[in-house]
Structure formats: C-alpha cells, structure tokens
Design an enzyme around this catalytic site. Structure first.
Site, PDB file in Angstrom:
ATOM      1  CB  ALA A   1     -15.358 -29.624 -16.054  1.00  0.00           C
ATOM      2  CG  HIS A   2     -14.092 -32.581 -12.529  1.00  0.00           C
ATOM      3  ND1 HIS A   2     -12.726 -32.778 -12.537  1.00  0.00           N
ATOM      4  CD2 HIS A   2     -14.542 -32.938 -13.754  1.00  0.00           C
ATOM      5  CE1 HIS A   2     -12.363 -33.232 -13.719  1.00  0.00           C
ATOM      6  NE2 HIS A   2     -13.441 -33.343 -14.476  1.00  0.00           N
ATOM      7  CD  GLN A   3     -19.548 -28.885 -11.269  1.00  0.00           C
ATOM      8  OE1 GLN A   3     -20.469 -29.622 -11.615  1.00  0.00           O
ATOM      9  NE2 GLN A   3     -18.687 -28.398 -12.150  1.00  0.00           N
TER      10      GLN A   3
END
Length: 829
Positions: free
Chosen positions: A759-761
């Site tokens: 969910a984090h890039q």
C-alpha cells in the site's frame, strides 16, 4: 431545464438557496420545457447558495457507473465460466448449524448463478491492464480446446472414455478443482500466475458485486453489513428531515447556514472544483472566476485535439499535477501565500454525499486501475489511491513521524542535510498540526485490540499509532473515503486552504500527458513552462495546456516516472529504486460464541471490519536501534472482497467455510523496510523482486504474528500460503504449536504461493546530492529541468519503514518553501 448524460435536471432559485431537481434515466421521455414532473419522477435536494459549476457537479454525482464491456468470445466465456465455477461451485452438501436461510443460499449459489463470469469478463476486457492480460485471454481460448487443455492441465484431462481428452469446461468439478490446486503449487511460474489471476478476479468480483438494491446475497451469511450503517442513517436523515427550508425562510442571515449545510453534505472543496465535461466556454468562464487568464481555441468540427491546438490555454503561477499527500501540501502553501495555483487530478472527486462506502464501487472510483495493479510477475498486489486527495482519502489514518534513525541515515550516509534541519522539524510539526494528529483511542477495534493484547501477553513492545482522526472515530470504512470529514486527509486540510484562499482551483478527471519545457538563452538546462493534459469530453479525448511559472509533479511513485519520461527527461534514475514496503499476513479466528464457560473476547459486538483501522503497532522485529531495516507489525482493513482474495483457496467448500468466519477473523501483518528494489515504467509495468534479506525480515515478522494471535486467544490460526494449513490452537500440544509456527513462517515468499501486498510505493525518482544517483535535489527540483519539481513519495531516498503520510507531507512542505522563494524572485523582477 438541461439534459446531461441521460439525467435531466433543472435549477431554480429558492430564497437564498438553489433547488436542484434531478430526474434519472429519462432518455426516452419528453424532455421539452413543458414536461410535467411527477412526485415519482424527481428527487429534490436543496444545496444552499452554490454557484453554477457546483450545481453541475450535484447532477453529475448521481450518474451510475456504466457496465463494463465484455468482448470475450463464446469459447473464452465458456472456459471462464468453468474456471469461476471451479473456484465457487454450487455446494449442496455442507455442514452448518445456522437456521438462517442466507447460509444455505450462500453455499448453493455458484459463481455463474450469480452472474460473476460475465462481470469478470468485463473486468478483463475493460479494466485489467496488466502485461499478462493478453496471455490470459489466450489461455481462456486454449482451455476450450482439447489440445490446449492437455498442455495446461496434463493428465488430469485424460479419460478412458471417448473422446479420451476433454476440454476444461467438460471436465467434472472434482477434476477441475484438482487441476486448480495443482496450478497453485506448480513448478511452472506461469501456471501459478494463472491460478492467482483466476482466484483473485473471481473472488473479488463475487464478494463485491451488487444487486439492484446495492446488496450482495453473500454478505448476510458472512456477517457483513455492507456500507457503514451510521453513514446510511446520517445521509438519509440529512435529506429527509428538515434540511430543506422549501423557500419559506428567505432571510439574509440564512445565507451562511446554506453554505455550511452544503459543505456538510458535499465537503469543503465544492467551491474550488472545475469539471471539464461541459462546453469549453462554461469551463473557461468558471476558471476566469478564479482569476486564471484563459484563451479558448475554436477548432473545426471533427478536427482532433493536439498539443499545437489545445481547446484551452490556462495561465497560472504554479500547476500541480496530483492532489495527494505531496501535491496538495504544495498547492495549499502556494495559494495561501497569494499565488495562483491550478491542481490537475487524474481521478474523480468523491464528495461526502457521493461516497458509497461499498468496496467494489469504491475500488473502481478511488483506486488506481480499480485496485487491479500488480507487479509484472504478480508477486505483489499493489493498492494506490487515484482520486482527489490521493492516498490520503483512502488510507488508514496512520500518522507516524519520520523515524529518527531514518533522518540520520538520509543525512549522514546520503548527504541530505535537509532531514536533520530546523526546516524539516518545522515541517513535521506543521503537517501534524494541520492534520490534527493525536494518539487517544476511546474504543479500540477488533484487529487492533487483538494485536495489543497478544503483544502484551508475549511481552512484545506495542505502541499506539498517532492518527489524523478523533479519539472516538470508530470507523472501519476509511479505506473507502471519509463519510464525515473527521479523517483529516488533504481534501479536508491543504486543499481546503487552496480553495478558501480564492487563489486556486482543482480540475478532476484530467491526466497530464507531458511537462512542457524549452531552451532558454543563458541557461545550462531547459526551463519548465507548464503542462499539457487530456480529458474525456463527449466520448473523445480533448487536450488543454496550462502555462505556468513553476511546475510541480506529484502523481505518486507509480505514475510520476512515466510522466517525466514522456516529457523527454533522460535521467537514468527515473523509474528505478522503487520500494514497495512488502506485506505478508497471518490470521486468527475468534468466535463470537464461547466454546465453554469462558467469556467471549473481543466482545461479541465487535467485527473484523469495524473500528479504527490502525491504532496499534509492534516494533518487536523492526530493528530501529540496530540496522534500521526490519519489519513493523500492524493491522489492515479487509472487507469481503480483499479478504477473500488473500485467504487460501483449497476448494469451493473450504473458501466458503473461511468466508463464514469473516466477521470474527483478525488479520495482522508484517511490513518490511525493503532493501531490495524494482523499476516502474508505468503503473502497469512494474518489476520487483523481493530481496533475500527482506524475505528473512518478513518471515521473522510472520512468526511473531502467529504467536501474537495465539497469545490473544485465537481458536484457529493460519497464513495465506496456498496449502491453506490451519491450526486449532487450543487442541494441540506445545510442540505441535511450535512445529506449525516454524513451518508456516519459513515458507518461501517469492514463488507466488503466498500473496504479498503493498500500500506504500516510494523511491522511483529519489532525492540525492547529484544527478548520477538521483532525480531531484534537496529542494525537490529535477536536475534536468529548471522550474520542474517533484513532490510525492517517489523522492524518498530509500524505503521509509513506516506509514509515509507524514514524511511525504513534510518533504512537500519543504519543497513548497523552495518554490515560494523562486516565485517571489520572479514576481520581484
């Protein structure tokens, strides 16, 4: 009276407010001005004294999404139907103790009986943009043939009876399920990918599809209530009980109340939105009201839009591409300082009253590619926001400051002095204050209560996560937008500053196609002077140009690199060094009825999908004081669709048994600060390989998670590995428990047998001290083009290791200060 996309609406002045009369689905009726509206034809909503473009928005909000086009041929659909019915067949013989008919219906209705294959076909043809989509379509055709089935299924399709080799749709259910299970663990990666794709699409669509009453027949059986009941009651009450004054009180002192009422319903951004799906002159006039000079180009009919002849040319001080946690901060700061700022957003705007809080529609409307993003090898499922507010509109509220060991690493090892500067500390305080970050909790939700108790029982450290929501914000639907604005994402904070300043506007539904830059005499690099963007108007693509003094790109770590490359930037670091914070999970089942005289815990009224999404975190394997590269342990938000996707599939009966436990099954995950990295060419071309050291961190994390779940009192525990093994904790010995934990936590994570999520890039246009190793400098400006800044998670120098919202906002705040200095110099010339 006006007609727009099949919705007739008329706007009448009533007192100091406006009355909007909406009539749905009236394409075939008389639309002349003398049409007689009946009570059954109309929905009447008083929105207060709102300007014209907001009224157009109000009408537009009631449009229903169009069904997806399914262009699969008959033979492909035959195979797809067989595959969907393999995952979810009709089950007539099952064990259940519930007298409720909904459970029996849930087991007996197959995927095809629910119409799932047709919807899956539409998703494959209209929404799925993964590079393997073409191969998936080919496989569907091959499975309809005997030779294709023999190649893909092996001896499982052979028979002693004519025709001896059967195509997949003609095999028995038992044989089809055996083949499906063999694919899930096959030594050929492409067959494991096929299994993963079919499982994901079938289960996600089945558990999120809606009937005419916006319900799903499976939800009651699995203990799911659908949208937040409080939101449904609140929305119904707002419109049915006295919010409209019906023109009876035409008083000047009601004017402000009307505005407040509209803001409560729609949200605080309604005055700053300019929608582009209306005639160019209307759009141009709306922009001019904000103080933007606009020129309209008249093209001949049937002449396609192009960069040399855009429909509109808009002038401003700064254009910001993207309205997420980075772009919104820059936009708000600049507009509040008196500069004209235009924000371009690819996604749409979901006003409070337009939120459905339904998993399927929300993913379609507020997530990148409808939530259907994965790495090229399908090793990691990726969720990313694509809406006004970006990820802050659908994230899980966690507001963790940049860890001190990360600031020290970025400063000391990478030479980025910004991160130990007074400016950065000021930025952290400013963004936390803006979001109202606090750490109090009135009532902890199901998953987090289990994480906290399990850690306390095991003696593991457990901390309370600061959040941008109130202590009593007991809501599990924040991943679908905030129903009342109490979660302070950027659409409730920085973008509000933009709108209230009177110096900015937000254009949703438009995609930047190129940053415009040119050579300038006396400069050793090119200078940015705006952005070209496209949008859909009357079913065709149209193009506009924004001419600006400063250009800020904040499309997110998946989309920013592609825009920079399309714009002609050549820096070799663009798109590289992508970090994903890979996540793997374990689950524990906590029945809502006691097995003996013991008390039910968590309380029987608590459900896995309710309560604050993230309020507790353990750093037991985070290694904050050592290498700084470990894993944190937190909880996710899983509604039925995403829950079903990550749970193991063994058979149609087994997945239904697991789903029946949905509302009392807790999930806890380990999130690694990844040292490995990948590359991104576009949001649909992402390569990423989990490094060995990161796999080891996640394995340590999942071992702790299994122990936490058992210590908290779970009756049954398991992981998401395709073998689907489970353990009845209270029925086994200590040695059996230890053996299970060791086996499950040591399973490989890189062979597509256990789903990984992100969910984090971050990091794909990283910040650095030179152009050989980075894309931007410490001010956020690109090395190649003057006046072009990047302000999103792509500038992170490395993976962060915790939830990134505070960090990206703080970096963007610092970038905004640098941009302000440049604009002041330009103004003083």
């Amino acid at each position: 009276m006006n007609t727009q996309n099949g919705t007739i609406y008329k706007v009448e002045r009533v007192g100091l407010g406006y009355l909007v009369v909406l009539v749905f689905g009236m394409e075939d009726r008389n639309t002349s001005s003398d049409h007689r509206f009946t009570k059954d034809d109309t929905t009447v909503i008083e929105l207060g004294s709102i300007d014209t473009h907001t009224l157009l928005l109000a009408a537009d909000q009631h449009k229903h999404s169009q069904p997806l086009t399914n262009s699969l041929c008959h033979t492909q659909m035959k195979s797809l139907t067989a595959l969907c019915d393999t995952v979810l067949p009709s089950v007539n013989h099952f064990v259940h103790s519930s007298p409720d008919d909904s459970v029996a219906i849930f087991y007996r209705i197959s995927a095809s009986m629910a119409g799932t294959p047709q919807r899956v076909g539409g998703v494959i043809c209209s929404r799925l943009k993964h590079p393997m989509t073409g191969i998936l379509k080919l496989v569907l055709w091959l499975l309809s043939t005997w030779f294709g089935t023999l190649i893909l299924c092996g001896v499982g399709c052979l028979s002693t009876k004519f025709p001896f080799i059967h195509s997949y749709p003609n095999l028995s259910l038992d044989k089809r399920q055996q083949i499906m299970r063999s694919w899930s663990l096959n030594y050929i990666p492409h067959l494991r990918m096929l299994f993963r794709a079919i499982k994901l699409l079938t289960l996600l669509v089945f558990f999120t599809q809606l009937d005419e009453s916006e319900d799903n027949f499976a939800w009651k059986a699995i203990g799911y209530c659908g949208p937040d009941p409080e939101f449904k009651a609140q929305f119904k009450n707002h419109f049915l009980h006295g919010k409209s004054k019906g023109g009876q009180e035409d008083k000047e002192d009601d004017h402000d109340h009307d505005h407040d009422d509209a803001e409560e319903v729609i949200g605080p951004l309604y005055k700053g939105l300019v929608h582009l799906n209306y005639p160019r002159d209307i759009t141009a006039d709306a922009l001019r009201k904000f103080g933007f000079p606009v020129s309209v180009n008249r093209r001949k009919p049937k002449v396609a839009a192009n960069l040399s002849s855009p429909s509109l040319v808009i002038q401003c001080d700064a254009v910001v591409v993207g309205s997420g946690s980075g772009g919104s901060v820059v936009a708000g700061v600049l507009a509040k300082a008196g500069y004209k700022v235009l924000v371009l957003e690819k996604g749409g705007y979901s006003a409070r009253n337009n939120l459905s809080l339904l998993e399927g529609p929300t993913m379609d409307q507020m997530y990148l590619s409808g939530g259907l993003v994965a790495t090229d090898d399908m090793g990691v499922f990726i969720l990313s926001g694509s809406t006004v507010g970006g990820g802050s509109a659908i994230n899980w509220s966690a507001c963790i400051k940049t860890p001190q060991h990360v600031c020290k690493e970025w400063c000391d090892k990478l030479g980025l002095e910004l991160f130990e500067s007074e400016l950065y500390r000021e930025a952290i305080d400013a963004v936390c204050d803006k979001m109202g970050v606090q750490s109090e909790i009135e009532d902890e939700g199901f998953n987090n209560a289990i994480l906290r108790k399990g850690c306390q029982e095991m003696g593991y450290p457990v901390n309370t996560i600061p959040r941008n929501s109130a202590p009593d914000h007991y809501c599990g639907w924040c991943c679908m937008g905030c129903k009342d604005g109490r979660k302070k994402g950027t659409s409730e904070t920085w973008l509000v500053d933009l709108v209230k300043s009177g110096n900015g506007a937000i254009l949703p539904g438009c995609e930047a196609i190129k940053v415009l830059h040119k050579e300038k005499e006396g400069r050793d690099r090119k200078v940015a002077h705006g952005v070209a963007f496209e949008f859909e108007y009357k079913g065709t693509k149209d193009i506009c140009v924004v001419e600006s003094k400063i250009t800020i790109v904040a499309c997110g770590a998946l989309s920013t690199p592609a825009l920079l490359k399309r714009s002609g930037l050549k820096n070799k670091n663009i798109g590289r060094n992508l970090h994903l914070h890979p996540v793997t999970m374990a689950w524990g089942y906590f029945p809502d009825a006691p097995a003996s005289d013991s008390q039910v815990w968590p309380e029987a009224y608590k459900k896995s999908y309710e309560g604050g999404i993230m309020t507790a975190m353990s750093t037991v394997v985070a290694e904050f004081e050592e290498s700084g590269y470990g894993a944190v342990i937190q909880t996710p938000a899983l509604h039925p669709g995403m829950f079903s996707v990550v749970m193991p599939w063994i058979s149609g009966v087994d997945i239904r048994d697991r789903m029946q436990k949905f509302s009392r099954t807790a999930h806890i995950f380990a999130l690694a600060r990844d040292q490995g990295s990948g590359t991104v060419n576009s949001p649909h071309r992402i390569s990423y390989q989990l490094a060995d050291v990161d796999e080891e961190k996640l394995s340590k994390g999942i071992e702790k998670v299994l122990r936490i779940l058992a210590a908290a009192g779970a009756e049954e525990i398991g992981t998401h590995h395709n073998k689907g093994k489970t353990l009845k904790v209270k029925e086994v010995s200590y040695h059996e428990f230890e053996k299970f934990v060791k086996e499950e936590s040591s399973r490989p994570l890189t062979d597509l047998t256990t789903p990984l999520c992100s969910a984090h890039q971050m990091g794909s246009c990283r910040m650095g001290t030179n152009s050989k190793q980075s894309v931007v400098n410490q001010t956020g400006e690109t090395w190649e083009v003057e006046g072009l800044y990047v302000a999103d998670t792509s500038v992170f120098p490395t993976a962060l290791g915790v939830n990134p919202m505070v960090t990206v906002q703080a970096i963007a705040y610092c970038t905004a200060q640098s941009v302000l200095e440049v604009l002041r110099r330009k103004r003083s010339k």
